[in-house]
Scaffold this motif. Structure first.
Motif, mmCIF file in Angstrom:
data_model
loop_
_atom_site.group_PDB
_atom_site.id
_atom_site.type_symbol
_atom_site.label_atom_id
_atom_site.label_comp_id
_atom_site.label_asym_id
_atom_site.label_seq_id
_atom_site.Cartn_x
_atom_site.Cartn_y
_atom_site.Cartn_z
ATOM 1 N N TRP A 154 0.930 -1.218 0.066
ATOM 2 C CA TRP A 154 0.150 0.036 0.108
ATOM 3 C C TRP A 154 0.892 1.207 0.068
ATOM 4 O O TRP A 154 0.511 2.175 -0.703
ATOM 5 N N PHE A 155 1.724 1.223 0.772
ATOM 6 C CA PHE A 155 2.815 2.361 0.975
ATOM 7 C C PHE A 155 3.430 2.739 -0.427
ATOM 8 O O PHE A 155 3.453 3.877 -0.883
ATOM 9 N N ASN A 156 4.017 1.697 -1.025
ATOM 10 C CA ASN A 156 4.639 2.034 -2.441
ATOM 11 C C ASN A 156 3.605 2.422 -3.410
ATOM 12 O O ASN A 156 4.151 3.102 -4.145
ATOM 13 N N GLN A 157 2.565 2.252 -3.412
ATOM 14 C CA GLN A 157 1.508 2.773 -4.264
ATOM 15 C C GLN A 157 1.066 4.271 -3.773
ATOM 16 O O GLN A 157 0.709 5.022 -4.770
ATOM 17 N N VAL A 158 1.026 4.496 -2.679
ATOM 18 C CA VAL A 158 0.736 6.019 -2.359
ATOM 19 C C VAL A 158 2.122 6.850 -2.093
ATOM 20 O O VAL A 158 1.957 7.892 -2.575
ATOM 21 N N PHE A 159 3.252 6.459 -1.508
ATOM 22 C CA PHE A 159 4.145 6.990 -1.374
ATOM 23 C C PHE A 159 5.239 6.516 -2.287
ATOM 24 O O PHE A 159 6.417 6.042 -1.481
ATOM 25 N N PRO A 160 5.156 6.476 -3.692
ATOM 26 C CA PRO A 160 6.169 5.820 -4.412
ATOM 27 C C PRO A 160 7.740 6.211 -4.322
ATOM 28 O O PRO A 160 8.632 5.573 -4.574
ATOM 29 N N ASN A 161 8.042 7.452 -3.961
ATOM 30 C CA ASN A 161 9.260 8.202 -3.957
ATOM 31 C C ASN A 161 9.906 8.242 -2.446
ATOM 32 O O ASN A 161 10.840 8.638 -2.277
ATOM 33 N N GLU A 162 9.109 7.412 -1.721
ATOM 34 C CA GLU A 162 9.536 7.118 -0.202
ATOM 35 C C GLU A 162 9.712 5.754 0.235
ATOM 36 O O GLU A 162 9.648 5.003 -0.423
ATOM 37 N N SER A 163 10.518 5.453 1.087
ATOM 38 C CA SER A 163 10.944 4.192 1.607
ATOM 39 C C SER A 163 9.982 3.407 2.562
ATOM 40 O O SER A 163 9.753 4.116 3.592
ATOM 41 N N ALA A 164 9.154 2.528 1.908
ATOM 42 C CA ALA A 164 8.196 1.778 2.704
ATOM 43 C C ALA A 164 8.986 1.052 3.887
ATOM 44 O O ALA A 164 8.507 1.107 5.241
ATOM 45 N N VAL A 165 9.914 0.433 3.648
ATOM 46 C CA VAL A 165 10.936 -0.269 4.697
ATOM 47 C C VAL A 165 11.288 0.658 6.009
ATOM 48 O O VAL A 165 10.918 0.358 7.221
ATOM 49 N N ASN A 166 11.764 1.633 5.487
ATOM 50 C CA ASN A 166 12.111 2.701 6.754
ATOM 51 C C ASN A 166 10.882 3.289 7.441
ATOM 52 O O ASN A 166 11.122 3.265 8.673
ATOM 53 N N ALA A 167 9.830 3.394 6.640
ATOM 54 C CA ALA A 167 8.684 4.112 7.351
ATOM 55 C C ALA A 167 8.030 2.963 8.362
ATOM 56 O O ALA A 167 7.905 3.135 9.309
ATOM 57 N N LEU A 168 7.922 1.736 7.913
ATOM 58 C CA LEU A 168 7.520 0.651 8.619
ATOM 59 C C LEU A 168 8.316 0.331 10.055
ATOM 60 O O LEU A 168 7.845 -0.304 10.859
ATOM 61 N N ILE A 169 9.540 0.105 9.643
ATOM 62 C CA ILE A 169 10.621 -0.067 10.778
ATOM 63 C C ILE A 169 10.412 0.928 11.853
ATOM 64 O O ILE A 169 10.233 0.665 13.109
ATOM 65 N N ASP A 170 10.264 2.284 11.593
ATOM 66 C CA ASP A 170 9.987 3.425 12.711
ATOM 67 C C ASP A 170 8.651 3.332 13.254
ATOM 68 O O ASP A 170 8.698 3.230 14.461
ATOM 69 N N ILE A 171 7.521 2.693 12.619
ATOM 70 C CA ILE A 171 6.315 2.402 13.220
ATOM 71 C C ILE A 171 6.528 1.243 14.022
ATOM 72 O O ILE A 171 5.928 1.327 15.022
ATOM 73 N N TYR A 172 7.141 0.077 13.631
ATOM 74 C CA TYR A 172 7.207 -0.832 14.481
ATOM 75 C C TYR A 172 7.923 -0.986 15.675
ATOM 76 O O TYR A 172 7.688 -1.296 16.652
ATOM 77 N N GLN B 30 14.738 -2.308 -1.243
ATOM 78 C CA GLN B 30 15.470 -1.880 -2.438
ATOM 79 C C GLN B 30 16.932 -1.992 -2.072
ATOM 80 O O GLN B 30 17.295 -0.955 -1.731
ATOM 81 N N GLY B 31 17.556 -3.148 -2.220
ATOM 82 C CA GLY B 31 19.018 -3.067 -2.003
ATOM 83 C C GLY B 31 19.130 -3.565 -0.452
ATOM 84 O O GLY B 31 18.350 -4.169 0.088
ATOM 85 N N LYS B 32 20.186 -3.288 0.010
ATOM 86 C CA LYS B 32 20.526 -3.718 1.383
ATOM 87 C C LYS B 32 19.852 -2.864 2.296
ATOM 88 O O LYS B 32 20.050 -1.685 2.400
ATOM 89 N N PRO B 33 19.189 -3.352 3.443
ATOM 90 C CA PRO B 33 18.528 -2.487 4.527
ATOM 91 C C PRO B 33 19.514 -1.764 5.360
ATOM 92 O O PRO B 33 20.760 -2.141 5.554
ATOM 93 N N ASP B 34 19.106 -0.671 5.946
ATOM 94 C CA ASP B 34 20.183 0.176 6.451
ATOM 95 C C ASP B 34 20.317 -0.593 8.060
ATOM 96 O O ASP B 34 19.409 -0.787 8.674
ATOM 97 N N THR B 35 21.550 -0.991 8.060
ATOM 98 C CA THR B 35 22.219 -1.693 9.404
ATOM 99 C C THR B 35 21.544 -0.933 10.820
ATOM 100 O O THR B 35 21.259 -1.765 11.645
ATOM 101 N N ASP B 36 21.682 0.234 10.816
ATOM 102 C CA ASP B 36 21.182 0.956 12.020
ATOM 103 C C ASP B 36 20.154 0.857 12.165
ATOM 104 O O ASP B 36 19.557 0.421 13.503
#
Length: 257
Positions: A87-105, A157-163
């Motif tokens: 859903w996030f990728n469809q709505v915010f195509p230029n933003e990182s869904a993974v980073n957003a969801l990690i922050d939320i979780y 998309q690529g290697k996730p941010d380790t931090d």
């Protein structure tokens, strides 16, 4: 002014996963250079939804065990990740869904009410086999962490941010820290309970000495069984176990001598 007027509709669009409505607000907020503010709405909506699911689950599953509560909620989080990532990728195509969801979780896991620690502490007062219970909690948590990290790696998309992934793992395992610190005390209590059944204290000193000598094999068997359990299920706590339990045996034996 625009945000205040549109706020209820924005929340409704995010809560209902309405792609068309959400995309419209993305275009509007992008045009006025306020997209980060719109993403804050999404963040808060997702957090509130996931926290409410936890509360609802506890009400519905009152007869289930705490371990089952945790397992079921982790399943909700995994399913939600897949849904929201698409859903996030469809709505915010230029933003990182993974980073957003990690922050939320990370935020959700640290904001559960009641917290995982509160649920576990309540259960510990009712179960007799505390170590076995904590092992089940740990295994459930580890399975979730492994599954979620696999999903993160697959959807990045690529290697996730380790931090960021390290912060996520810390949030996932955070509720176990206090029990790791108490593990030696739990193990000591368990061993002392087993040692107390040996009944080496007799009315006469010679009888006590004889009983103590005969109990050595049993003491060694108890120690070996605990060591085997540690090696199999709690390797990371082996050093802590050896330190405290050696002290425990010494204390117990001194009482006999």
């Amino acid at each position: 002014r625009l945000e205040a007027i549109a706020s209820p509709a924005i929340v409704q669009a995010f809560n209902s996963n309405n792609i068309e409505q959400a995309q419209m607000y993305v275009r509007i907020f992008t045009s006025i250079s306020r997209l980060p503010q719109l993403m804050k709405y999404y963040y808060k909506c997702q957090k509130d939804i996931l926290l409410q699911k936890w509360r609802n689950q506890l009400e519905i599953e009152q007869d289930e065990s705490v371990v089952q509560w945790i397992h079921n909620y982790y399943s909700v989080l995994l399913s939600n990740w897949h849904t929201q990532h698409r859903w996030f990728n469809q709505v915010f195509p230029n933003e990182s869904a993974v980073n957003a969801l990690i922050d939320i979780y990370i935020d959700v896991l640290s904001s559960l009410d009641p917290s995982l620690n509160e649920c576990i502490d309540a259960a510990l007062k009712q179960v007799s086999e505390k170590l076995s219970f904590l092992y089940d909690v740990k295994q459930t948590t580890k399975q979730f962490a492994d599954n979620l990290m696999n999903v993160v790696n697959q959807t990045s998309q690529g290697k996730p941010d380790t931090d960021m992934t390290n912060k996520l793992l810390k949030a996932i395992y955070n509720h176990l820290i206090s029990y790791v610190n108490k593990y030696a005390a739990y193990e000591q209590a368990n061993l002392m309970k087993q040692l107390s059944t040996l009944n080496c204290m007799k009315e006469e000193l010679p009888d006590t000495i004889q009983a103590l000598g005969l109990s050595i094999t049993s003491v060694i068997d108890i120690a070996n069984a605990a060591k085997k359990e540690m090696s199999t299920n709690h390797r990371e706590l082996r050093l802590l176990w050896l330190t405290y339990c050696t002290k425990s045996f010494s204390t117990r034996l001194r009482r006999f001598l």
